[in-house]
Design a protein around this motif. Structure first.
Motif, PDB file in Angstrom:
ATOM      1  N   VAL A 155      24.764  32.112 150.440  1.00  0.00           N
ATOM      2  CA  VAL A 155      25.589  30.552 150.590  1.00  0.00           C
ATOM      3  C   VAL A 155      24.274  30.454 151.720  1.00  0.00           C
ATOM      4  O   VAL A 155      23.262  29.921 151.669  1.00  0.00           O
ATOM      5  N   LEU A 156      23.857  31.128 152.787  1.00  0.00           N
ATOM      6  CA  LEU A 156      23.082  31.506 153.842  1.00  0.00           C
ATOM      7  C   LEU A 156      21.704  31.950 153.422  1.00  0.00           C
ATOM      8  O   LEU A 156      21.331  30.895 153.819  1.00  0.00           O
ATOM      9  N   ALA A 157      21.656  32.726 152.258  1.00  0.00           N
ATOM     10  CA  ALA A 157      20.501  33.700 151.739  1.00  0.00           C
ATOM     11  C   ALA A 157      19.477  31.532 151.005  1.00  0.00           C
ATOM     12  O   ALA A 157      18.783  31.342 150.804  1.00  0.00           O
ATOM     13  N   LEU A 158      20.906  31.483 150.820  1.00  0.00           N
ATOM     14  CA  LEU A 158      20.477  29.609 149.803  1.00  0.00           C
ATOM     15  C   LEU A 158      20.010  28.631 150.706  1.00  0.00           C
ATOM     16  O   LEU A 158      18.890  28.215 150.528  1.00  0.00           O
ATOM     17  N   LEU A 174       7.101  19.290 142.814  1.00  0.00           N
ATOM     18  CA  LEU A 174       8.234  19.083 143.355  1.00  0.00           C
ATOM     19  C   LEU A 174       9.555  19.304 141.678  1.00  0.00           C
ATOM     20  O   LEU A 174      10.074  20.433 141.946  1.00  0.00           O
ATOM     21  N   ALA A 175       8.936  20.072 140.648  1.00  0.00           N
ATOM     22  CA  ALA A 175       9.300  20.403 139.787  1.00  0.00           C
ATOM     23  C   ALA A 175       9.445  21.659 139.547  1.00  0.00           C
ATOM     24  O   ALA A 175      10.308  22.180 139.533  1.00  0.00           O
ATOM     25  N   ALA A 176       8.702  22.315 140.180  1.00  0.00           N
ATOM     26  CA  ALA A 176       8.726  23.909 139.745  1.00  0.00           C
ATOM     27  C   ALA A 176       9.557  23.938 141.118  1.00  0.00           C
ATOM     28  O   ALA A 176       9.879  25.102 140.684  1.00  0.00           O
ATOM     29  N   ALA A 177       9.073  23.690 142.200  1.00  0.00           N
ATOM     30  CA  ALA A 177       9.837  24.235 143.011  1.00  0.00           C
ATOM     31  C   ALA A 177      11.551  24.238 143.538  1.00  0.00           C
ATOM     32  O   ALA A 177      12.225  24.727 143.665  1.00  0.00           O
ATOM     33  N   ASN A 178      12.021  22.775 142.527  1.00  0.00           N
ATOM     34  CA  ASN A 178      13.451  22.530 142.172  1.00  0.00           C
ATOM     35  C   ASN A 178      13.603  23.231 140.893  1.00  0.00           C
ATOM     36  O   ASN A 178      15.364  24.029 141.350  1.00  0.00           O
ATOM     37  N   LEU A 179      13.297  23.332 139.813  1.00  0.00           N
ATOM     38  CA  LEU A 179      13.346  24.942 138.711  1.00  0.00           C
ATOM     39  C   LEU A 179      13.843  26.251 139.438  1.00  0.00           C
ATOM     40  O   LEU A 179      14.568  27.098 139.169  1.00  0.00           O
ATOM     41  N   VAL A 180      13.109  26.082 140.348  1.00  0.00           N
ATOM     42  CA  VAL A 180      12.714  28.103 141.216  1.00  0.00           C
ATOM     43  C   VAL A 180      14.508  27.915 141.475  1.00  0.00           C
ATOM     44  O   VAL A 180      15.029  28.925 141.874  1.00  0.00           O
ATOM     45  N   PHE A 181      14.576  27.040 142.078  1.00  0.00           N
ATOM     46  CA  PHE A 181      15.638  26.554 143.508  1.00  0.00           C
ATOM     47  C   PHE A 181      17.344  27.505 142.583  1.00  0.00           C
ATOM     48  O   PHE A 181      18.240  27.808 142.407  1.00  0.00           O
ATOM     49  N   ALA A 199      21.075  33.279 139.242  1.00  0.00           N
ATOM     50  CA  ALA A 199      20.700  34.637 138.869  1.00  0.00           C
ATOM     51  C   ALA A 199      20.470  35.254 140.244  1.00  0.00           C
ATOM     52  O   ALA A 199      19.193  36.602 139.660  1.00  0.00           O
ATOM     53  N   GLY A 200      20.427  34.897 141.378  1.00  0.00           N
ATOM     54  CA  GLY A 200      19.996  35.515 142.498  1.00  0.00           C
ATOM     55  C   GLY A 200      21.322  36.096 143.305  1.00  0.00           C
ATOM     56  O   GLY A 200      20.492  36.179 144.982  1.00  0.00           O
ATOM     57  N   GLY A 201      22.395  35.800 142.866  1.00  0.00           N
ATOM     58  CA  GLY A 201      23.275  36.972 143.381  1.00  0.00           C
ATOM     59  C   GLY A 201      23.656  36.007 144.477  1.00  0.00           C
ATOM     60  O   GLY A 201      24.302  36.685 145.656  1.00  0.00           O
ATOM     61  N   VAL A 202      23.383  34.613 144.366  1.00  0.00           N
ATOM     62  CA  VAL A 202      24.221  34.250 145.386  1.00  0.00           C
ATOM     63  C   VAL A 202      25.540  33.658 145.447  1.00  0.00           C
ATOM     64  O   VAL A 202      26.362  33.739 146.594  1.00  0.00           O
ATOM     65  N   ALA A 227      17.309  40.043 147.343  1.00  0.00           N
ATOM     66  CA  ALA A 227      17.011  40.984 148.803  1.00  0.00           C
ATOM     67  C   ALA A 227      18.154  40.362 149.701  1.00  0.00           C
ATOM     68  O   ALA A 227      19.310  41.152 150.723  1.00  0.00           O
ATOM     69  N   LEU A 228      17.673  39.096 150.163  1.00  0.00           N
ATOM     70  CA  LEU A 228      18.577  38.408 150.979  1.00  0.00           C
ATOM     71  C   LEU A 228      19.882  38.695 150.822  1.00  0.00           C
ATOM     72  O   LEU A 228      20.432  39.060 152.092  1.00  0.00           O
ATOM     73  N   SER A 229      20.268  37.499 149.984  1.00  0.00           N
ATOM     74  CA  SER A 229      21.833  37.885 149.437  1.00  0.00           C
ATOM     75  C   SER A 229      22.812  38.960 149.822  1.00  0.00           C
ATOM     76  O   SER A 229      23.471  39.269 150.461  1.00  0.00           O
ATOM     77  N   GLY A 230      21.924  39.930 149.065  1.00  0.00           N
ATOM     78  CA  GLY A 230      22.606  41.872 149.256  1.00  0.00           C
ATOM     79  C   GLY A 230      22.807  41.805 150.110  1.00  0.00           C
ATOM     80  O   GLY A 230      23.593  42.749 150.944  1.00  0.00           O
ATOM     81  N   GLY A 231      21.341  41.321 151.376  1.00  0.00           N
ATOM     82  CA  GLY A 231      21.519  42.575 152.174  1.00  0.00           C
ATOM     83  C   GLY A 231      22.039  41.419 153.695  1.00  0.00           C
ATOM     84  O   GLY A 231      23.176  42.669 154.518  1.00  0.00           O
ATOM     85  N   LEU A 232      22.021  40.808 153.837  1.00  0.00           N
ATOM     86  CA  LEU A 232      23.206  40.010 154.559  1.00  0.00           C
ATOM     87  C   LEU A 232      24.901  39.996 153.959  1.00  0.00           C
ATOM     88  O   LEU A 232      25.168  40.251 154.938  1.00  0.00           O
TER      89      LEU A 232
END
Length: 268
Positions: free
Chosen positions: A85-88, A189-196, A202-205, A227-232
């Motif tokens: 969640v910190l990575a998120l 706007l659409a792409a940034a929210n979709l990626v989020f 799928a990012g290990g959060v 990488a960020l969530s896994g490293g943390l």
């Protein structure tokens, strides 16, 4: 002080173009600080941005830590979830929020007008970056308090955590500025929210990467959020030393994102 006048009653020296105090731009550091404070106030007054940067990460942390929805492996759920969640939170501010805000600033001509001010363009980008860092400090403080109240017991070196967060911020900032500077605001706007949403899943959060098939897991591990969530998680949950592999992935994304943003960013 009483101004002296010339024989016809005009202030002395009026014809020479000399004024006191002398007009001119403020020092560069003061301009950047003022712009940083302005950007931060705008963000904190924006309900949608607060929802994205503070409310959603906090709710996810509380929900998945207290309700057995996802199998996070052995140990307490909060120990797995807090680093993710910190990575998120970093991604929500440095990528999603910054991409959307900068995209609409560009659409409405705000960037063009600020670019013509005494504040240089690199100074404006510096102020935006400092705004992101200030916001992230508030996010990390809030989420850390919530996680500790839920029973989180962090481990590891704070210096490694700080380096991961800074490099993650740089990586996501580059990608956010690249998107904001090349796409239309509505598309951003659409792409940034979709990626989020996609990277949240799928990012290990909140879902361990080992729940995915082997081929997919190998690809997902190369994502900056993984990488960020896994490293943390390696540092804070397992007490590992500096996770050089994850730092390398974040460094590669930083170079690629900031390099592409610097080359392709359009101010109008």
């Amino acid at each position: 002080m009483t101004a002296t006048t010339d024989p016809v009653g005009a202030p002395a020296g009026a014809g020479t173009g000399t004024y006191a105090p002398a007009p001119g731009a403020a020092p560069l550091v003061r301009m950047i600080a003022a712009q940083t404070a302005f950007e931060t106030r705008l963000l904190l007054r924006n309900g949608e941005q607060l929802l994205l940067t503070a409310v959603i990460p906090a709710l996810l942390l509380v929900l998945f830590s207290t309700v057995d929805i996802v199998d996070t492996g052995g140990g307490r759920s909060v120990d797995f979830l807090a680093p993710g969640v910190l990575a998120l939170a970093v991604m929500s501010t440095a990528f999603t929020g910054q991409a959307i805000a900068t995209g609409f600033d560009r659409r409405y001509g705000v960037l063009k007008r600020l670019g013509a001010s005494p504040l240089p363009r690199w100074g404006l980008m510096t102020a935006k970056t400092l705004c992101v860092l200030v916001t992230e400090i508030l996010q990390v403080a809030l989420l850390t308090v919530i996680a500790l109240l839920l029973g989180w017991s962090p481990h590891g070196d704070p210096g490694s955590v700080a380096l991961l967060l800074l490099l993650g911020t740089a990586a996501f900032s580059g990608l956010g500025l690249l998107m904001a500077g090349t796409l239309k605001a509505e598309v951003t706007l659409a792409a940034a929210n979709l990626v989020f949403v996609l990277l949240l899943v799928a990012g290990g959060v909140v879902v361990p990467l080992d729940k995915f098939p082997d081929a997919a897991r190998e690809a997902l591990q190369l994502l900056p959020i993984a990488a960020l969530s896994g490293g943390l998680r390696d540092v804070l949950q397992h007490g590992a030393s500096m996770p050089w592999g994850d730092l390398g992935v974040l460094a590669a994304w930083t170079v690629a994102g900031l390099g592409a943003a610097g080359a392709l960013f359009r101010w109008e």
